[in-house]
Structures are given as structure tokens and as C-alpha cells.
Design an enzyme around this catalytic site. Structure first.
Site: not given
Lengths: 218, 281
Positions: B11, B130
Site C-alpha cells: 500500500d 472491499e
């Protein structure tokens, strides 16, 4: 002073990751240039036909760029060509992908899609995995695979595979979840892989190096 | 044969590798390129780069990191975060990415999956979902790192994405992400049973046995892992905290990551092979 190094053209038909193919070439010392121009292809000492994407889109783009005859003539003139993934498939006669379409027809054979299931079990498509390559009848000595062990892992990402009309050109086979398919071919001046050597770590790079060595490109 | 893939996930926020909990509360861990090289040498099967703030700014800023990484690293690279259009996709592929990961853009406009997969090949298009659990057996899809409610049912959406031509699906359990409590096996297993493309499980890996579980019980085709490997990297490498900007307190403290058994990729692969799970060593 002008470089005397022999020139390899990576054919750009506006699809796919040419960057990684160029990087692999640079890393092993191949003098490679990315081009969409007919004259560059006709002048090349060797060709690389990469490919990520859809077969029909690829053939349409090659047609629009007026490269089909240039590639065929160059290869028929015994200039070496290295096809990768979709680039391997394009060398064959025709594909099932999104309705039948014609390929470059340099090697007789069909492009087939993995079945959705086998013996009642779901087959995940595309195959996106590191998988083993193994020999059918051809030995790997003197081929671009010369540095590899039997059952080496290579990186695959594809829904379709080639089914050559004649078995003689098959260099390696691979088994995906019970389906055995041709994972690379070697036929005269044509070498091609379904897997991505430029995405298969240092072992994959050795394939570029040895292909280039075999034709005195480096 | 069938092999599973181990995919370290990086990330990225600005120039830094970061890690949060439930995709939030980002801490700076180091330079992305150092981690990428370490994972490549350790036998990572692919790498995933996610620009975690891109959606906020509606643009992906990873091009430089990608082209730098792709010069030295010869395994597949997937890039996600803030990719909205065909032209955005083209740009990151040209920068050296092999695949793109789409979430917000395709929830807003599902037909982008079909358009992109026709143009670049379905194997280039990864759809990220998600998921947040909203009740017994019920999950809703969120975007922007679990912040934005969409009201879309995860299982309907996974099926639709598959039908539209997604090459693979990353299913993230936002509830488990960054916690080290293990994967949401129910979620992964259900998504896997509904689609024909490969499924990558993400969110919750705290120790190798949980990875074994999601591969064996939920039959995931691949796993995406951050904390387990990042903490191993930090243990194995000198801290670079002093040369970094941002929230580096966490790094400096050298805290004990109590819910995580930091482990290397090699170690994890050996554990998988001991459990008869095939993978490339």
C-alpha cells in the site's frame, strides 16, 4: 561509432506490456527497439511478437498498421521470431476467442479456450499461475530453454492455448488442473511461449539470453 | 497441476509504503522499492501496488514507482488505486504494470470491466471488492478503502464482475484487514463458489496456519498479504525511519506486533508444501 550489434524489433501493435519485454531485452543485452513501422520489421535481424490482450483486437491492429504481410514475409525469409503469450497464439491459423478469427498462419493449428469444467469439476479460467513446463519429445539442449531444469516453474496468464496441427513443433507441455496443453513451440526460425519468460524471474530471463545467443544477437 | 500464488501487497501513500488497520490509520513502514526487491528475491509470485490515497485525489501517482520497479523485478506487477478510464489503464500498463486493479470506477460503471477486458484481455483486469459484513451471511461492497458505502451486495457484484469479464477478483474483508485474526473463510468461500475466474483472498492473515485455511477450506486461488511480510522485512532490515517523512513513530518504536507471526515468503511456502498445497518454491 555506429553500433554493429544486430537489431531486434519488438512489434508494437498498441496492446500489452511492451515495457517488461524491453526491460528483459535490456537486462540480457539484446539491442531491442519497439516499433510499429513496417520498414523496421522488414529491416530487423530478429522479431519479438509480445502480447497481452484479445486475439481479434491484436489482428485488427496488425491489419490497421499494415504489418501482417511484413511479419509473414520477414519470418518466411528465415528471420527469427520469438512470440510470447498472445504473440505465440497469433502465429497460428485461427482462434476461437470471441468468435473465430484468422491469425498469421505461420504454423498450422488452432487456438482453443480452456473448458469451464472437466469431469464435473470447475476449471478456473484464466489460468493465472506459476506452472511447470516439461518436455514432450524435443530435447532442450541448444534451445532457448537450455539453462532450465525439467519441470521448471514459469508464469502463465491466459484463457486460451495453442493446439498445433503437427506435434513436431511442440517444445514443452504443461498441465493445468488436468488439461495438458502446448506451452511452447520451436519450429525452424519460430520460437514461442505461452508463458511469460520476462515475468518468470531470473530463469525466465535466461530464455531471452539463450534465444538471442542462438541467433548471434548478443 | 494447480498452484497457488503468494502476492505481497504494497500500500503506497506518496513516496512511502504504509500499512493500516481496516484499511485506515496508515503508518509509514519504509520505501516501496526496498520492500519490492526483498519480496522478489524471496520468491514472491507477483506484487500488488495499491495507491491508497489515489481515490481521494482521483488519480494514480504510482507511475514512477512502477517503472522503476519493473526495471529490476521480473515478476508480474498489478497496480490499483484511482484508475478511472481506459486511458488511465493504458498509462499504468505503459509504465510497466502487467495488470490493473479496479474498484470504485467499476462499481460506478460496471461496463468498464467489459470494455477494458476486450481491449486489454480479461487477464489484465483485476476487480477488487472491499466487503464489510452487515449481518448473518450478508456482505456489502464498499469503495475508497472501506469508507464509501455503495449498498451493493458483494455476492451479486462478484458474479456480475465475473460475467462482465474480470480476469480475477480480489476479495478483501475490511473487517479482518490489518487485524491478524485470520481470513473471513465464509466470505472467500462463497465468492469462490459463485465465479469462474481465480479468486485472491485478502485481509486478515496473522499467521501461516490461517493462510493454509483460506487456501484449503475456502479454496482461494491466491492470497494477498501485507503485514505478515512487512513485519518480517522490518525485522530483517535496518530501520530506515530516520530518512522517511510522515507517521514513522510506529516504525521507531519497534513494537511487538502481537497479533502477527511475522514470516518470510519462503517460510510460508514451506508451510504450504507441508500441507500438500502446491506452489512454486
Amino acid at each position: 561509432m555506429e553500433s554493429t550489434k544486430r537489431k531486434v524489433v519488438i512489434i508494437d501493435y498498441q496492446l500489452g506490456n511492451l515495457f517488461s519485454v524491453k526491460q528483459a531485452c535490456d537486462t540480457v543485452g539484446i539491442n531491442a527497439e519497439i516499433s510499429s513501422l513496417k520498414k523496421d520489421i522488414l529491416d530487423a535481424d530478429a522479431l519479438i511478437l509480445p502480447g497481452v490482450g484479445a486475439f481479434i483486437e491484436a489482428m485488427n491492429n496488425l491489419k490497421k498498421l499494415d504489418l501482417i504481410d511484413a511479419i509473414k514475409d520477414t519470418v518466411n525469409n528465415s528471420t527469427p521470431i520469438f512470440g510470447i503469450c498472445l504473440g505465440q497464439q497469433l502465429l497460428f491459423t485461427e482462434s476461437e476467442e470471441f468468435g473465430a478469427g484468422n491469425g498469421l498462419d505461420l504454423i498450422p493449428g488452432m487456438i482453443k479456450r480452456f473448458p469451464e469444467e472437466l469431469n464435473g469439476k470447475k476449471v478456473k479460467v484464466p489460468q493465472i499461475a506459476w506452472n511447470k513446463i516439461y518436455s514432450s519429445s524435443q530435447e532442450w539442449d541448444k534451445t532457448p530453454l537450455t539453462e532450465l531444469q525439467k519441470d521448471e516453474f514459469m508464469y502463465f496468464i491466459h484463457s486460451y492455448y495453442v493446439k498445433p496441427t503437427l506435434n513436431d513443433c511442440i517444445l514443452t507441455l504443461t498441465d493445468y488442473d488436468g488439461i495438458e496443453f502446448c506451452s511452447s513451440i520451436l519450429d525452424r526460425n519460430l520460437f514461442a511461449t505461452q508463458f511469460h519468460p520476462e515475468k518468470s524471474g531470473e530463469k525466465g530471463l535466461s530464455i531471452y539470453r539463450n534465444w538471442a545467443k542462438n541467433y548471434n544477437l548478443i | 497441476m494447480k498452484t497457488v500464488r503468494i502476492i505481497p501487497r504494497l500500500d503506497i501513500k506518496g513516496p512511502n509504503l504504509v500499512k493500516g488497520i481496516h484499511l485506515e490509520g496508515l503508518r509509514v513502514l519504509g520505501k516501496p522499492s526496498d520492500f519490492a526487491k526483498f519480496y522478489y528475491e524471496q520468491g514472491a509470485d507477483e506484487l500488488m501496488f495499491m495507491d491508497v490515497v489515489a481515490s481521494l485525489y482521483e488519480r494514480n501517482s504510482l507511475h514512477d514507482i512502477i517503472s522503476e520497479t519493473a526495471k529490476r523485478i521480473f515478476i508480474p506487477i498489478t497496480v490499483g488505486g484511482g484508475l478511472r478510464t481506459i486511458s488511465d489503464i493504458k498509462d499504468v500498463l505503459r509504465a510497466g504494470a502487467d495488470k490493473v486493479c479496479l474498484n470504485t470506477a467499476v462499481i460506478k460503471n460496471p461496463s468498464l470491466i467489459r470494455e477494458a477486458s476486450r481491449m486489454f484481455g480479461s487477464s489484465t483486469i483485476v476487480v477488487a471488492i472491499e466487503a464489510i459484513k452487515e449481518g448473518e451471511g450478508k456482505y456489502l461492497a464498499y469503495t475508497d478503502n472501506g469508507r464509501e458505502y455503495t449498498g451493493v451486495d458483494v455476492f451479486d457484484w462478484a458474479q456480475k464482475a465475473d460475467e462482465l469479464g474480470a480476469g480475477e477478483i480480489v476479495i478483501t474483508s475490511v473487517d479482518k484487514e490489518g487485524t491478524g485474526q485470520g481470513y473471513d473463510l465464509e466470505l472467500v468461500s462463497k465468492v469462490n463458489s459463485l465465479v469462474s475466474c481465480p479468486v485472491i483472498a485478502h485481509g486478515g492473515a496473522g499467521k501461516p496456519s490461517q493462510v493454509v485455511d483460506v487456501l484449503q477450506k475456502a479454496k482461494a486461488d491466491a492470497v494477498m498479504i501485507s503485514s505478515l511480510f512487512h513485519y518480517d522485512f522490518i525485522k530483517e532490515n535496518e530501520s530506515t525511519a530516520s530518512s522517511l517523512e510522515g507517521n514513522v513513530e510506529f516504525l521507531k518504536q519497534k513494537r511487538n506486533f502481537h497479533t502477527f507471526e511475522a514470516c518470510s515468503i519462503q517460510h510460508l511456502k514451506h508451510v504450504l508444501i507441508d500441507h500438500q498445497i502446491e506452489c512454486r518454491l
